[in-house]
Design an enzyme around this catalytic site. Sequence first.
Site, short mmCIF file in Angstrom:
data_model
loop_
_atom_site.label_atom_id
_atom_site.label_comp_id
_atom_site.label_asym_id
_atom_site.label_seq_id
_atom_site.Cartn_x
_atom_site.Cartn_y
_atom_site.Cartn_z
N LYS A 75 0.83 -1.20 0.00
CA LYS A 75 0.00 0.00 0.00
C LYS A 75 0.87 1.26 0.00
O LYS A 75 0.60 2.23 -0.71
CB LYS A 75 -0.90 -0.03 1.24
N ASP A 129 -8.63 2.86 4.29
CA ASP A 129 -9.25 1.58 4.62
C ASP A 129 -9.92 1.12 3.35
O ASP A 129 -10.63 1.89 2.68
CB ASP A 129 -10.25 1.69 5.78
N SER A 130 -9.66 -0.10 2.99
CA SER A 130 -10.13 -0.57 1.70
C SER A 130 -10.37 -2.06 1.75
O SER A 130 -9.93 -2.75 2.67
CB SER A 130 -9.09 -0.24 0.61
N LYS A 137 -3.23 0.53 -13.94
CA LYS A 137 -3.88 0.14 -12.69
C LYS A 137 -4.08 1.35 -11.78
O LYS A 137 -5.13 1.52 -11.17
CB LYS A 137 -3.06 -0.93 -11.96
#
EC number: 3.6.1.66
Length: 198
Positions: free
Chosen positions: A12, A68-69, A176
């Site tokens: 991340k 937050d994912s 992406k």
Amino acid sequence: MKLVLASSNHGKLEELRGLLADADIELIAQSDLGVADADETATTFVENALIKARHASQLTGLPALADDSGICVDALNGAPGLYSARYAGEHGNASRNIDKLLDAMKDVPDGQRGAHFYCVLVLLHHANDPQPLIVEGQWHGRILHARRGDGGHGYDPVFFDPQHKQSAAEMALDLKNRLSHRGKALAALRQRLQAGAR
């Protein structure tokens, strides 16, 4: 602007650093400052992101960015959702998480394999900031029957983008980053900051 990233997830961190490469923002991982992950005790993505950002800001004195994912699968009523990183029980074991998802989806036909990645980003200027900057992004696709590609991280090998006919793990990084839930959320954050949001 110097920000602490309220995460110890290096995938991340690298993704967000890449997305912020041309912005005047220095992103430092909380783990580099000796901060452990906060307990995510809430029931929504946005509340968990606030918990993480406040925790990192309190312990470092720096403004904090938290993400937050997760992946939400239609046929599983939105699961794994909040529990995406620990779906198979062990936090961050992507291979086991994918195995569990593929097993849960093994009898689901192609037309019912819809899913989306969701990301919320929270920026706190200080630990007691009463006006956090909150943005979100989504990326819609479907779940494949087996892994494809070896790029990316997390659920990328089984998430298929129908428009580009590739899994997220097969995509070039710049593509992406434009399509992803995190890329969209970060673009929204940059837009808000450029517009003078405090």
